[in-house]
Scaffold this active site. Structure first.
Site, short mmCIF file in Angstrom:
data_model
loop_
_atom_site.label_atom_id
_atom_site.label_comp_id
_atom_site.label_asym_id
_atom_site.label_seq_id
_atom_site.Cartn_x
_atom_site.Cartn_y
_atom_site.Cartn_z
N GLU A 82 0.82 -1.22 0.00
CA GLU A 82 0.00 0.00 0.00
C GLU A 82 0.85 1.28 0.00
O GLU A 82 0.50 2.27 0.62
CB GLU A 82 -0.97 0.00 1.19
CG GLU A 82 -2.02 -1.08 1.12
CD GLU A 82 -3.16 -0.87 2.11
OE1 GLU A 82 -3.16 0.15 2.83
OE2 GLU A 82 -4.06 -1.73 2.16
N ASP A 92 -6.81 -1.40 -2.25
CA ASP A 92 -7.93 -1.57 -3.19
C ASP A 92 -8.62 -0.23 -3.42
O ASP A 92 -9.78 -0.03 -3.03
CB ASP A 92 -8.90 -2.62 -2.65
CG ASP A 92 -10.00 -2.97 -3.65
OD1 ASP A 92 -9.92 -2.51 -4.80
OD2 ASP A 92 -10.94 -3.69 -3.26
N GLU A 114 -5.05 -9.24 1.84
CA GLU A 114 -5.86 -9.06 3.04
C GLU A 114 -7.32 -9.03 2.59
O GLU A 114 -7.63 -8.47 1.55
CB GLU A 114 -5.57 -7.74 3.76
CG GLU A 114 -4.20 -7.59 4.36
CD GLU A 114 -3.94 -6.19 4.93
OE1 GLU A 114 -2.81 -5.91 5.32
OE2 GLU A 114 -4.91 -5.38 4.97
#
Length: 482
Positions: free
Chosen positions: A161, A203, A268
């Site tokens: 991320e 995401d 995740e």
């Protein structure tokens, strides 16, 4: 009549035997057992007990530092039915042989992040050029060095991320590709087997596909570019409660990623609103709508932390208690057809990656500059010569199988005789079909408490120190002794 010397020799041989899961490869859209050609689907959990505070390298503490802790958690994970863990913050200065060997023994792979939140151990997302340094790369190579010898090391994440908005999407993608290239070159030179390297993305649908395209495209005509990510993962929390394939937008993900040239999976998942979680996404994630494109995922997370995503509460005295989410996830895993998941031949192994060009980037403001930084000369020395650790990582025999800590089921009943079951060579863990912990009384013996996990047989791959053939011979010799 066998002599005492022979008896001792045979006992020593058995004690030194280390069985191993089959090492996997990334081929096209799938993780593949290179001996059988079967694809592999990840059924995993994120594993970082204590969160960031559980990472204290200056004190010799990280998530895989304590064999007794890993034995407790491996036993509970084996009952749950998982085959993989993701571990975020690890110190290459700590010897992880005990924990890696325990997870290997129960058929669980490790997905390893090479970065950590500490200063100097990750890229600065807004000014990456200030942190892409020889000392930073030395640290990432040391993590590879610390885990490359374990056959159950599935992959390395070059970042997590790091791209979280368009501002970072404009400046950092070239550096993520540079780190990926450097790690892949290190693995190629210093590992005895290929180990995939890739990225774990947020995401954020605004630029998720741009991130994927940027990291998977090729700058060479024959796709030999070492900066291409071997895998792509995303941390997805779009399925909340009793959702559906369309409501969660899983259908969009499948459509967008169709035709991928690298394995894609959830690094995740598991939205925790509402709670307790019911994990109705599990049969969809591992069903016919998604398995042709995605390779499974990892539930966030194993231990209960401040963010309230845990499956297990871990107490300061080392005791633990299962939570309702553990039971529900176990129920969902037990509905899966493991043979259909893991026993299918891999396909799509020769997909050509797209060419790196501005047309593959759709979101204005996201980087379309495919010229990546050259590795610094000082860091190239590490690639050429390797990074030296104070120890040589290796699998070791798992001689203790019984858990020493008190572990309670979600109904408060103590699990008696909790232990791991060491799997045979070339096996990985799968859901056992055992009823969730809250449905009845505690187990009463070590043989039953390990849940008699069903193993996924992957024939052909060798063990680290002994083959099954050697074990068969030893078994016959011991039989003759009786």
């Amino acid at each position: 009549m066998f002599t005492n010397t022979l008896r001792l020799a045979l006992a020593a041989l058995c004690a030194s035997t280390v069985l191993a899961v089959p090492s996997l490869e990334a081929r096209g859209a799938d993780f593949v057992n290179p001996k059988t050609g079967n694809r592999f689907q990840i059924l995993g959990v994120a594993y970082q007990p204590g969160g960031e505070s559980g990472y204290k390298p200056e004190s010799g503490v990280d998530a895989l530092a304590d064999g007794e802790v890993c034995l407790r958690d491996a036993a509970l994970m084996q009952r749950l039915g998982i085959n993989a863990i993701r571990v975020y913050n690890l110190s290459p200065e700590i010897n992880h042989d005990a924990c890696a060997s325990i997870f290997n023994a129960v058929g669980i792979y490790m997905l390893i992040d090479v970065n950590s939140p500490k200063i100097g151990e990750s890229l600065h997302r807004e000014e990456p050029w200030t942190t892409y340094t020889p000392s930073y790369l030395n640290r990432t190579f040391a993590v590879v060095e610390a885990f490359k010898n374990y056959p159950n090391t599935l992959l390395f994440f070059s970042g997590n991320e790091v791209i979280n908005d368009l501002k970072t999407g404009d400046v950092i993608p070239p550096y993520i590709r540079a780190v990926t290239r450097d790690l892949k070159n290190y693995v190629a030179k210093h590992s005895t087997r290929p180990i995939p390297v890739g990225y774990s993305a947020a995401d954020v649908r605004e630029f998720l596909i741009d991130t994927w395209n940027y990291l998977r495209c090729t700058t060479t005509a024959d796709a030999s570019d070492p900066s291409i990510a071997d895998i792509f993962a995303l941390n997805s929390y779009s399925w909340c409660g009793d959702s559906s394939f369309k409501t969660s937008s899983y259908d969009t993900l499948v459509a967008d990623f169709k035709g991928t040239n690298v394995p894609i999976f959830f690094s995740e998942y598991g939205c925790n609103e509402p709670t307790p979680r019911i994990f109705t996404e599990v049969p969809v994630l591992y069903g016919p709508l998604m398995t042709p494109v995605l390779s499974g995922g990892l539930v966030y997370e194993y231990s209960q932390e401040k963010s309230n995503y845990g499956l297990v509460t871990i107490n300061t005295d080392g005791s633990a208690k299962l939570l309702a989410d553990y039971d529900t996830l176990q129920k969902q895993y037990n509905t899966l057809n493991v043979t259909a998941l893991q026993g299918v031949k891999a396909v799509n192994s020769t997909i050509t990656p797209p060419k790196c060009q501005s047309s593959i980037i759709k979101e204005k403001g996201f980087s379309n500059n495919f010229t990546i930084p050259a590795i610094l000369k000082e860091a190239q020395v590490f690639v050429d010569n390797g990074v030296k650790l104070s120890y040589t990582p290796k699998l070791i025999p798992v001689t203790t199988t019984k858990v020493s800590q008190v572990v309670k089921q979600s109904d408060g009943t103590t699990i008696e005789g909790l232990s791991i079951t060491v799997l045979a060579d070339d096996e990985s863990n799968t859901p056992s079909g055992q009823k969730p912990s809250s449905s009845g009384s505690s187990t009463s013996s070590s043989s039953s408490s390990a849940a008699s996990p069903t193993a996924s047989k992957k024939s052909g791959a060798g063990s680290v120190q002994a083959s099954m053939g050697a074990l068969t011979v030893v078994g016959l010799l011991f039989a003759a002794l009786l």
